[in-house]
Design a protein around this motif. Structure first.
Motif, PDB file in Angstrom:
ATOM      1  N   ALA A  48       0.846  -1.193   0.000  1.00 29.75           N
ATOM      2  CA  ALA A  48       0.000   0.000   0.000  1.00 29.75           C
ATOM      3  C   ALA A  48       0.877   1.237   0.000  1.00 29.75           C
ATOM      4  N   THR A  56      -4.732   7.005  -1.008  1.00 29.40           N
ATOM      5  CA  THR A  56      -4.172   5.677  -0.780  1.00 29.40           C
ATOM      6  C   THR A  56      -4.291   4.796  -2.015  1.00 29.40           C
ATOM      7  N   TYR A  58      -3.778   0.455  -2.885  1.00 31.24           N
ATOM      8  CA  TYR A  58      -3.553  -0.863  -2.303  1.00 31.24           C
ATOM      9  C   TYR A  58      -3.333  -1.904  -3.399  1.00 31.24           C
ATOM     10  N   GLY A  64      -9.346  -5.093   0.959  1.00 26.64           N
ATOM     11  CA  GLY A  64     -10.058  -4.461   2.051  1.00 26.64           C
ATOM     12  C   GLY A  64      -9.599  -4.853   3.438  1.00 26.64           C
ATOM     13  N   THR A  67      -5.267  -1.331   6.160  1.00 28.80           N
ATOM     14  CA  THR A  67      -5.471   0.116   6.076  1.00 28.80           C
ATOM     15  C   THR A  67      -4.146   0.827   6.303  1.00 28.80           C
ATOM     16  N   SER A  69      -2.229   4.466   6.825  1.00 32.74           N
ATOM     17  CA  SER A  69      -2.509   5.828   7.266  1.00 32.74           C
ATOM     18  C   SER A  69      -1.182   6.482   7.630  1.00 32.74           C
ATOM     19  N   GLN A  80      -2.407  -1.095   9.340  1.00 33.07           N
ATOM     20  CA  GLN A  80      -3.246  -1.961  10.155  1.00 33.07           C
ATOM     21  C   GLN A  80      -3.686  -3.135   9.297  1.00 33.07           C
TER      22      GLN A  80
END
Length: 121
Positions: A48, A56, A58, A64, A67, A69, A80
């Motif tokens: 990512a 962002t 991926y 999904g 994540t 950040s 995460q």
């Protein structure tokens, strides 16, 4: 500049794990930051990325579950990871596109040292 990676370790399939990566040193601006991984016997691959303004991107295999950040004030990027699978096992590396100013302007992509993530069946 150094990128220090935190997190990683052993987790059961279906579990979650969080990684973080902080950049230290003479930093003027950090543009894109990202996470990559390398499974045993395979090439390093993108997981990512995140731009300075928070956009962002991926890899398809994330589907999904992860994540990315960042906290620009702390020069830190996070990943995460949820619903981990055994195929997610590998060494995870962060990188950051950093501009430095020291007489001249330098732009370079720095890499963290990597952290091992092991997902058991």
């Amino acid at each position: 500049v150094q990128l220090q990676t935190y997190g990683g370790g052993l987790v059961q399939a279906g579990g979650s794990l969080g990684l973080s990566c902080a950049a230290f040193g003479n930093i003027f601006i950090i543009d894109d930051m990202g996470w990559y991984r390398q499974a045993p016997g395979k090439q390093r691959e993108l997981v990512a990325t995140i731009t300075a303004d928070g956009r962002t991107n991926y890899a398809d295999f994330v589907n999904g579950r992860f994540t990315i950040s960042r906290d620009s004030g702390k020069n830190t990027v996070y990943l995460q990871m949820n619903s981990l699978e055994s195929e997610d096992t590998g060494v995870y590396y962060c990188n950051a596109d950093i501009t430095q100013v020291s007489g001249r302007v330098y732009q370079y992509v720095y890499w963290g040292q990597g952290t091992l993530v092991t997902v058991s069946r």
